[in-house]
Design an enzyme around this catalytic site. Structure first.
Site, PDB file in Angstrom:
ATOM      1  N   HIS A  19       0.849  -1.206   0.000  1.00 26.53           N
ATOM      2  CA  HIS A  19       0.000   0.000   0.000  1.00 26.53           C
ATOM      3  C   HIS A  19       0.883   1.255   0.000  1.00 26.53           C
ATOM      4  CE1 HIS A  19      -3.585   2.399   1.319  1.00 26.53           C
ATOM      5  NE2 HIS A  19      -2.638   3.152   1.863  1.00 26.53           N
ATOM      6  N   GLU A  20       1.887   1.266   0.878  1.00 30.02           N
ATOM      7  CA  GLU A  20       2.761   2.435   0.969  1.00 30.02           C
ATOM      8  C   GLU A  20       3.641   2.578  -0.275  1.00 30.02           C
ATOM      9  OE1 GLU A  20       2.328   4.646   3.161  1.00 30.02           O
ATOM     10  OE2 GLU A  20       0.906   3.474   4.352  1.00 30.02           O
TER      11      GLU A  20
END
Length: 444
Positions: A19-20
């Site tokens: 996600h990051e």
């Protein structure tokens, strides 16, 4: 317990870091300076600074990660340095950076579901037991031995694919076309009319409520003890028992019970040997049970015979199914959330980290395919959850950007402060509910 915790930590680490990475990748391409990318939280254990000035760190708590960007340029920054600040970027660039995290989770889910299709899995064929009288399946004409081959003209290979294809209509109600091959080899279409099922974490199986049950496996002779009654009767490893005494199409449990209650008695037994029926005679030997009573034993070890299929697809089919499964899962998640808001679905279905950790351990023990499927499902959930218009989530930031686009200027700081309080309250309430449900299941 340790295995479960490791499976849970690995899942969170992979999903949140991906996600990051989405945020990081788009931020770099939009010209934003990334100060730190950390795998994990807390104390930094190891670090390296790349040529762009980004610090790559491994931190002590391996439960995800984070990206720290340059939000505002320092007072003495040059024009070039100032342009690297996130808040100096255009509205569409900021929106793209925020949106990239949830999108990365959805892309990861597509890749994981695609990998499942390429790897393949060995699953039970979708062969049905006789539906209970007056059930929805019985009213649609389903019969014992029907093998589901397609649902709404979409091919179905296994029982798990059939369950997934029927999940939406089972929960919402409606009509669905089910193509089957009957036990006699004929192809038939059944029109199944379903009423909306009640969804509870510990509720009944909606497939079973509709009358759709997997056919029971037949007892299979796995091993024969030398000198036992089974060997003397002529039984062989691989025989499938289809009749014993007065029993027709018995289960393994009923075979054992029939043998135990007939010590010393002659029993006819019919088996399928290389698909050919063979009738033999077996005389169970009388032996003392733990209770001291005499029971019959024939000295064989039984297993289960059930048709299995290898579900595997080519590259393009796997990718197409991966995209379709991700979209369907995301849409189904949103529908269930909305039904919770309306009160049609119980809030007990909200799960927290304890339940997720338990599922992580269970699926990891089942094998790689099950664990990959779990990762894909949670990745979709993270992506969908982060897109909700709740302040403090990515969707909340996007909501502010929509308001900025409508107003033609950024939203006031007072709005942001109030939104943060509301978002914090909503997330705290959601986490409290999730933990309450987790521990209720744990101790009930």
């Amino acid at each position: 317990m340790l295995f479960t915790l490791l499976a849970f930590a690995l899942a969170l680490g992979v999903l949140i870091t991906f996600h990051e990475l989405g945020h990081y990748w788009v931020a770099r391409r939009c010209g934003v300076r990334v100060l730190r990318f950390s795998v994990g939280f807390g104390k930094v254990l190891a670090r390296r600074v790349d040529r762009h000035g980004t610090e790559w760190a491994i931190s002590a708590i391996p439960l995800g990660g984070y990206v720290k960007m340059l939000d505002d340029a320092p007072p003495n920054a040059s024009a070039a340095e100032g342009n690297e600040a996130f808040n100096r970027k255009s509205l569409w660039r900021r929106s793209a950076i925020v949106l990239a995290g949830p999108v990365a989770n959805l892309v990861l889910a597509v890749l994981l579901y695609t990998a499942l299709g390429l790897l393949g899995s060995n699953e039970p064929a979708a062969i049905l037991a006789a539906p209970p009288a007056n059930s929805m399946a019985a009213q649609a004409g389903f019969q014992a031995g029907d093998r589901i081959t397609a649902i709404n003209q979409e091919e179905v290979q296994s029982w798990s694919e059939a369950r997934w294809s029927l999940l939406d209509v089972l929960t919402s109600g409606g009509e669905v076309s089910v193509q089957v091959d009957t036990a006699t080899g004929l192809s038939r279409e059944r029109l199944l009319r379903l009423t909306a099922g009640t969804i509870e974490p510990d509720g009944s199986d909606l497939m079973a409520e509709a009358g759709l049950n997997l056919a029971m496996p037949r007892p299979l002779v796995n091993q024969i003890n030398p000198g036992g009654a089974g060997e003397q009767a002529g039984l062989r490893s691989g025989d499938i028992i289809v009749a014993l005494g007065s029993l027709k199409d018995p289960s393994a449990g009923t075979v054992v019970a029939e043998v135990q209650k007939n010590p010393g008695k002659t029993l006819p037994i019919t088996v399928l040997r290389d698909a050919v029926p063979v009738t033999l005679t077996v005389i169970p030997r009388a032996e003392a049970a733990a209770s001291g009573a005499q029971v019959g034993r024939i000295g064989v070890m039984l297993g289960a015979d059930f048709p299995m299929v290898t579900v595997r697809y080519g590259v393009l089919d796997s990718l197409g199914r991966g995209i379709s499964r991700t979209v369907d899962t995301a849409w189904f998640s949103l529908k269930m959330m909305w039904r919770m808001v309306l009160g049609d679905v119980s809030l007990r279905n909200v799960s927290g980290p304890v339940t997720i950790a338990d599922y992580a351990g269970q699926t990891a023990r089942l094998g790689l395919s099950a664990y990959i499927g779990f990762l894909a499902l949670i990745s979709v959930s993270i992506g969908v959850l982060n897109l909700l218009p709740i302040p403090m989530l990515d969707g909340g930031h996007l909501m502010y950007y929509v308001l900025e686009a409508v107003r033609g200027k950024p939203v006031p700081d007072k709005w942001l402060e109030n939104g943060q309080r509301i978002g914090l309250g909503l997330l705290a309430g959601l986490m409290g509910l999730a933990f309450f449900n987790d521990f209720s299941r744990l101790f009930s």
